[in-house]
Design an enzyme around this catalytic site. Structure first.
Site, short mmCIF file in Angstrom:
data_model
loop_
_atom_site.label_atom_id
_atom_site.label_comp_id
_atom_site.label_asym_id
_atom_site.label_seq_id
_atom_site.Cartn_x
_atom_site.Cartn_y
_atom_site.Cartn_z
N CYS A 143 0.83 -1.21 0.00
CA CYS A 143 0.00 0.00 0.00
C CYS A 143 0.86 1.26 0.00
O CYS A 143 0.53 2.25 -0.65
CB CYS A 143 -0.92 0.01 1.22
SG CYS A 143 -2.02 -1.40 1.30
N ARG A 190 -7.86 -4.00 -3.35
CA ARG A 190 -7.27 -2.87 -4.09
C ARG A 190 -8.17 -2.55 -5.29
O ARG A 190 -8.04 -3.16 -6.35
CB ARG A 190 -5.86 -3.22 -4.57
CG ARG A 190 -4.94 -3.59 -3.44
CD ARG A 190 -3.54 -3.95 -3.91
NE ARG A 190 -2.83 -4.60 -2.80
CZ ARG A 190 -2.25 -3.94 -1.78
NH1 ARG A 190 -2.28 -2.64 -1.76
NH2 ARG A 190 -1.66 -4.60 -0.81
#
Ligand code: BEZ
Length: 214
Positions: A51, A128
C-alpha cells in the site's frame, strides 16, 4: 463460507454519493467529483508495504492527474488517526506527501457501497479497487486487485487517457493502445459510408475495423 452480498457499482452506473471524513477534511463525494474526473482507489491497510508503494505512486503522479483534470481519492478501513500517522511517517521517511484525500472508512460503509469489501478475500480490509469516475459522476472503469498484488500505475494512467481520448474523438481504443497510437473509428452505418471508407486511405483490416491517427 456463506457468501455475503454487498452492492457493487457497475460500469455506466452513477457513482454512489457519500459524505466522509478524510485526511483533507470532511467531504461530499459528489462535490469533489463535480467538473473533474476522479480516480477513487482503496487499499487494504495503512502502514503496510505494498500500500505504501501504491499510494506513493499516486502521490508522485499528482501533476499528471492534475494536467488531465483528474482528482485522486483513497480509502481504507482505518481511522483518521491511523491515516494521518501513516501520511506523516511516509513523508518523514521518503519525502513523498499524500496530498489527496484518504477516506477513513472505519464503519466500512463506503467500502461496502463500492464493492471494495470482498469477504472471500478479507472480511475487514478493502481489496485494491480502482474506480474511474467521469465529470458527470458516471463510473467508467473498474479494476479490482487482491490484497497481495499491487496495481500498475502505467495502466491506470493509460486507461484514464484512453477514456478521455475516446470521449473527445468518439473513437474506440484498441489493444495495448498508447497515447499517440492510432484509434478505431466506428463502423459505417450505411452502404454509402462503407463505399466512402473503402475509397479512403484509412488503415483497414476489414470494413468494420479501420484505424486512424488523431
Ligand atoms: C501490503 O500492502 O503490503 C499488504 C496489505 C494487506 C495484505 C497484504 C499485503
Amino acid at each position: 463460507m456463506e457468501n455475503k452480498v454487498y452492492s457493487m457499482p457497475r460500469i455506466g452506473d452513477m457513482a454512489p454519493d457519500f459524505e466522509a471524513v478524510t485526511t483533507t477534511g470532511k467531504l461530499q463525494f459528489s462535490e469533489y467529483n463535480r467538473g473533474s474526473w476522479v480516480v477513487f482507489f482503496s487499499h487494504p491497510a495503512d502502514f503496510t508495504p505494498v500500500c505504501t508503494t501504491e499510494l506513493s505512486g499516486f502521490a508522485i503522479e499528482k501533476n499528471f492527474f492534475a494536467e488531465h483534470n483528474t482528482k485522486l481519492m483513497g480509502l481504507s478501513i482505518d481511522s483518521i488517526h491511523s491515516h494521518i500517522a501513516w501520511v506523516n511517517a511516509v513523508q518523514e521517511k521518503t519525502g513523498v506527501l499524500f496530498e489527496f484525500p484518504i477516506v477513513a472508512d472505519i464503519s466500512m460503509e463506503v467500502a461496502k457501497l463500492y464493492g471494495m469489501l470482498q469477504p472471500g478475500e478479507s472480511e475487514t480490509a478493502a481489496v485494491r479497487a480502482v474506480f474511474i469516475i467521469d465529470p458527470e459522476g458516471k463510473v467508467r472503469l473498474i479494476m479490482y486487485y487482491p490484497l497481495n498484488v499491487g496495481r500498475n500505475m502505467a495502466e491506470i494512467k493509460r486507461v484514464l487517457l484512453a477514456l478521455q481520448t475516446s470521449d473527445e474523438h468518439k473513437v474506440a481504443i484498441p489493444l495495448d493502445w498508447q497515447p499517440g497510437d492510432k484509434v478505431i473509428i466506428p463502423a459505417p452505418k450505411t452502404v454509402e459510408a462503407l463505399t466512402e471508407r473503402k475509397n479512403s486511405d484509412l488503415e483497414m483490416v476489414d470494413w468494420y475495423l479501420a484505424k486512424k491517427s488523431l
